[in-house]
Scaffold this motif. Structure first.
Motif, PDB file in Angstrom:
ATOM      1  N   GLU A 100       0.846  -1.407  -0.200  1.00 29.52           N
ATOM      2  CA  GLU A 100      -0.039  -0.019   0.333  1.00 29.52           C
ATOM      3  C   GLU A 100       1.001   0.765   0.201  1.00 29.52           C
ATOM      4  O   GLU A 100       1.566   1.151   0.615  1.00 29.52           O
ATOM      5  N   LYS A 101       0.102   2.375  -1.185  1.00 28.58           N
ATOM      6  CA  LYS A 101       1.177   3.091  -1.354  1.00 28.58           C
ATOM      7  C   LYS A 101       0.246   4.798  -0.852  1.00 28.58           C
ATOM      8  O   LYS A 101      -0.679   5.244  -1.358  1.00 28.58           O
ATOM      9  N   TYR A 102       0.873   5.607   0.187  1.00 28.42           N
ATOM     10  CA  TYR A 102      -0.419   6.749   0.154  1.00 28.42           C
ATOM     11  C   TYR A 102       0.614   8.159  -0.106  1.00 28.42           C
ATOM     12  O   TYR A 102       1.989   8.318   0.476  1.00 28.42           O
ATOM     13  N   SER A 103      -0.073   8.810  -0.610  1.00 29.05           N
ATOM     14  CA  SER A 103       1.226  10.253  -1.114  1.00 29.05           C
ATOM     15  C   SER A 103       0.511  11.400  -0.450  1.00 29.05           C
ATOM     16  O   SER A 103      -0.992  11.331  -0.257  1.00 29.05           O
ATOM     17  N   MET A 104       0.941  12.464  -0.106  1.00 28.06           N
ATOM     18  CA  MET A 104       0.300  13.709   0.288  1.00 28.06           C
ATOM     19  C   MET A 104       0.432  14.831   0.144  1.00 28.06           C
ATOM     20  O   MET A 104       1.847  14.749   1.060  1.00 28.06           O
ATOM     21  N   GLU A 105      -0.578  15.833  -0.247  1.00 28.75           N
ATOM     22  CA  GLU A 105       0.284  17.489  -0.440  1.00 28.75           C
ATOM     23  C   GLU A 105       0.021  18.028   1.181  1.00 28.75           C
ATOM     24  O   GLU A 105      -0.992  17.523   1.438  1.00 28.75           O
ATOM     25  N   LEU A 106       0.847  18.908   1.375  1.00 24.95           N
ATOM     26  CA  LEU A 106       1.111  19.171   3.177  1.00 24.95           C
ATOM     27  C   LEU A 106       1.948  20.423   2.504  1.00 24.95           C
ATOM     28  O   LEU A 106       3.161  20.469   2.719  1.00 24.95           O
ATOM     29  N   PRO A 107       0.660  21.146   3.462  1.00 26.62           N
ATOM     30  CA  PRO A 107       1.757  22.932   3.632  1.00 26.62           C
ATOM     31  C   PRO A 107       2.243  22.860   4.498  1.00 26.62           C
ATOM     32  O   PRO A 107       1.750  24.412   4.927  1.00 26.62           O
ATOM     33  N   VAL A 108       3.083  22.492   4.447  1.00 20.67           N
ATOM     34  CA  VAL A 108       4.110  22.602   5.551  1.00 20.67           C
ATOM     35  C   VAL A 108       5.837  22.418   5.398  1.00 20.67           C
ATOM     36  O   VAL A 108       5.413  21.377   4.487  1.00 20.67           O
ATOM     37  N   ASP A 109       6.675  22.624   5.929  1.00 25.08           N
ATOM     38  CA  ASP A 109       8.187  22.301   5.183  1.00 25.08           C
ATOM     39  C   ASP A 109       7.761  21.175   5.962  1.00 25.08           C
ATOM     40  O   ASP A 109       7.572  20.790   6.896  1.00 25.08           O
ATOM     41  N   SER A 110       9.024  20.248   4.692  1.00 30.42           N
ATOM     42  CA  SER A 110       9.149  19.013   5.104  1.00 30.42           C
ATOM     43  C   SER A 110       9.700  18.506   6.831  1.00 30.42           C
ATOM     44  O   SER A 110      10.001  18.265   6.783  1.00 30.42           O
ATOM     45  N   GLY A 111      10.889  19.537   6.697  1.00 31.72           N
ATOM     46  CA  GLY A 111      11.000  19.448   8.150  1.00 31.72           C
ATOM     47  C   GLY A 111      10.454  19.636   9.598  1.00 31.72           C
ATOM     48  O   GLY A 111      10.272  18.533  10.344  1.00 31.72           O
ATOM     49  N   ARG A 112       9.436  20.170   9.296  1.00 34.48           N
ATOM     50  CA  ARG A 112       8.085  19.865  10.589  1.00 34.48           C
ATOM     51  C   ARG A 112       8.019  18.255  10.322  1.00 34.48           C
ATOM     52  O   ARG A 112       7.649  17.947  11.457  1.00 34.48           O
ATOM     53  N   VAL A 113       7.682  18.114   9.616  1.00 35.45           N
ATOM     54  CA  VAL A 113       7.010  16.590   9.788  1.00 35.45           C
ATOM     55  C   VAL A 113       7.894  15.722   9.702  1.00 35.45           C
ATOM     56  O   VAL A 113       7.693  15.086  10.881  1.00 35.45           O
ATOM     57  N   TRP A 114       9.388  15.953   9.034  1.00 28.32           N
ATOM     58  CA  TRP A 114      10.445  15.073   9.706  1.00 28.32           C
ATOM     59  C   TRP A 114      10.185  15.569  11.837  1.00 28.32           C
ATOM     60  O   TRP A 114      10.971  14.077  11.502  1.00 28.32           O
ATOM     61  N   ALA A 115      10.233  16.212  11.672  1.00 29.23           N
ATOM     62  CA  ALA A 115      10.603  15.834  13.593  1.00 29.23           C
ATOM     63  C   ALA A 115       8.936  15.383  13.775  1.00 29.23           C
ATOM     64  O   ALA A 115       9.599  14.529  15.200  1.00 29.23           O
ATOM     65  N   GLY A 116       8.469  15.547  13.304  1.00 29.64           N
ATOM     66  CA  GLY A 116       7.151  15.285  14.109  1.00 29.64           C
ATOM     67  C   GLY A 116       7.692  12.975  14.009  1.00 29.64           C
ATOM     68  O   GLY A 116       7.253  12.801  15.078  1.00 29.64           O
ATOM     69  N   PHE A 117       8.312  12.738  13.156  1.00 28.36           N
ATOM     70  CA  PHE A 117       8.434  10.783  12.791  1.00 28.36           C
ATOM     71  C   PHE A 117       9.610  10.713  13.265  1.00 28.36           C
ATOM     72  O   PHE A 117       9.619  10.188  13.782  1.00 28.36           O
TER      73      PHE A 117
END
Length: 171
Positions: A22-39
């Motif tokens: 399964e593969k999901y893609s999403m466009e997020l209106p935030v900097d990739s650094g913020r998402v990376w920090a959440g993971f």
């Protein structure tokens, strides 16, 4: 005391060869650094309703990092090992080393973030093989499994202000 079942280690090729992908893609209106920090925070993915707890069990340090995840109130517990990790490109992959339920022969996830003009694109891939003898059960449970995985993706999109997570065609 929790009984743990061993899963087989895998590498990147598993995302192309596993029976279930399964593969999901999403466009997020935030900097990739913020998402990376959440993971990569001490308590990762707290925004996902199905994840009861998540914690790193080693230094958050690249390849060799380990993490424990509990889903659905601890019904499913996973011990994960990161075999690919790149802070620069904000990409990592892991396989599940052990699970408390004997459901899988192998299970892996891949996280890939890419900057876009309006924020970032997050692509989340799942690949797994059922335990021998459980193939028919997995075929029958494909819809509930897909619902679980799509819930994780939808919660992530919502948390970071995206409108939706799109399930990509297999392959």
């Amino acid at each position: 005391m929790t009984r743990w079942f061993e899963l087989e280690p895998v590498d990147k090729t598993f995302f192309d060869t596993a029976t279930y992908r399964e593969k999901y893609s999403m466009e997020l209106p935030v900097d990739s650094g913020r998402v990376w920090a959440g993971f990569t925070s001490e308590s990762p993915m707290t925004w996902c309703k199905l994840i009861t707890t998540g914690r790193y069990t080693s230094p958050i340090d690249g390849i060799g990092t380990t993490r424990d995840i509990e889903l659905a109130g601890g019904v499913l517990r996973l011990r994960e090992y990161f075999f690919d990790w790149d802070d620069t490109t904000r990409h990592h992959s892991f396989f599940v080393r052990q699970a408390n339920l004997p459901l899988f022969r192998a299970f892996a996830e891949d996280y890939h973030l890419a900057d876009t003009p309006n924020g970032c694109r997050f692509t989340w891939s799942f690949a797994y093989e059922p335990k021998p003898g459980l193939g028919l059960i997995h075929k029958a449970s494909a819809f509930p499994t897909r619902l679980m995985l799509s819930s994780l993706a939808a919660d992530t999109a919502k948390h970071f202000g995206g409108t939706s997570a799109t399930r990509l065609p297999r392959g």
